[in-house]
Scaffold this active site. Structure first.
Site, PDB file in Angstrom:
ATOM      1  N   ARG A 157      23.757  70.280 -27.465  1.00  0.00           N
ATOM      2  CA  ARG A 157      23.855  71.685 -27.110  1.00  0.00           C
ATOM      3  C   ARG A 157      22.765  72.539 -27.750  1.00  0.00           C
ATOM      4  O   ARG A 157      22.546  73.666 -27.328  1.00  0.00           O
ATOM      5  CB  ARG A 157      25.262  72.204 -27.421  1.00  0.00           C
ATOM      6  N   GLU A 178      32.504  61.683 -40.916  1.00  0.00           N
ATOM      7  CA  GLU A 178      33.820  61.456 -41.531  1.00  0.00           C
ATOM      8  C   GLU A 178      34.223  59.981 -41.415  1.00  0.00           C
ATOM      9  O   GLU A 178      34.804  59.414 -42.327  1.00  0.00           O
ATOM     10  CB  GLU A 178      34.862  62.346 -40.859  1.00  0.00           C
TER      11      GLU A 178
END
Length: 204
Positions: free
Chosen positions: A80, A117
């Site tokens: 994006r 993560e």
């Protein structure tokens, strides 16, 4: 959601006035619960892109900020960052550099891994895309932990660039300055020593 403050004279107690364009920018971003996994409130900018005037306002705010900073290149993070980056680059007379995921660029690349993560990821850039000492800003749509932006900074600096700032449409509250001193650059949240400029807070 509170919008990021843009400086105007006459604010009280060091506060800054809200740019009226930011309300429409914030409201045009759709929140999709539990995407892409349970517990995530996904801030979807595709709804903003359906409103040309609001999209233009977002780009214009970035352009007004960087127009006179002698920026040589705008580096956009896949995917994006590719939406806002080229428009900003064209408006300020800078080149656009795509920072892509592995095996997406056809030429010789320089790579930078970073920790997620649950695992790792990588950004790549064509060798020679940026020249030593060129002034660069990094663009993405959202900053949450800052891991991807930090990787982008490291990648560009390894190529000899001077990263001036990171800029995102959306950020967690910790990335949003509230006072004139913050706006002047003294209180911005920083990643790898570089200020992070955010237009609106993420919505929940």
């Amino acid at each position: 959601m509170r919008e990021k403050m843009l400086e105007e004279e006459g604010g009280e107690n060091g506060a800054v006035a809200v740019d009226p364009r930011l309300k429409a920018i914030s409201e045009s971003i759709r929140v999709v619960p539990h995407f892409p996994k349970p517990g995530i409130m996904f801030n979807d900018i595709t709804t903003l892109l359906l409103h040309p005037g609001v999209f233009k306002d977002a780009v214009d705010i970035f352009v007004d900020r960087y127009r006179h900073m002698t920026i040589s290149a705008v580096a956009g993070i896949e995917a994006r960052g590719f939406i806002f980056g080229p428009a900003i680059a064209l408006a300020i007379g800078a080149k656009f550099i795509p920072l892509r995921k592995p095996k997406k660029l056809p030429g010789e690349v320089i790579s930078e891994k970073y920790v997620l993560e649950y695992g790792t990821d990588c950004l790549e850039m064509h060798v020679g895309a940026v020249q030593p000492e060129e002034r660069v800003i990094v663009i993405d749509d959202l900053v949450a932990t800052g891991g991807t932006l930090c990787a982008a900074i490291r990648l560009l600096e390894r190529a000899g660039a001077e990263v001036v700032e990171c800029a995102c449409l959306i950020g967690l509250p910790k990335f949003k300055p509230l006072t004139k001193a913050d706006y002047a650059g003294h209180g911005y949240c920083r990643l790898n020593g570089k200020p992070v400029y955010v237009l609106v807070e993420s919505r929940q």
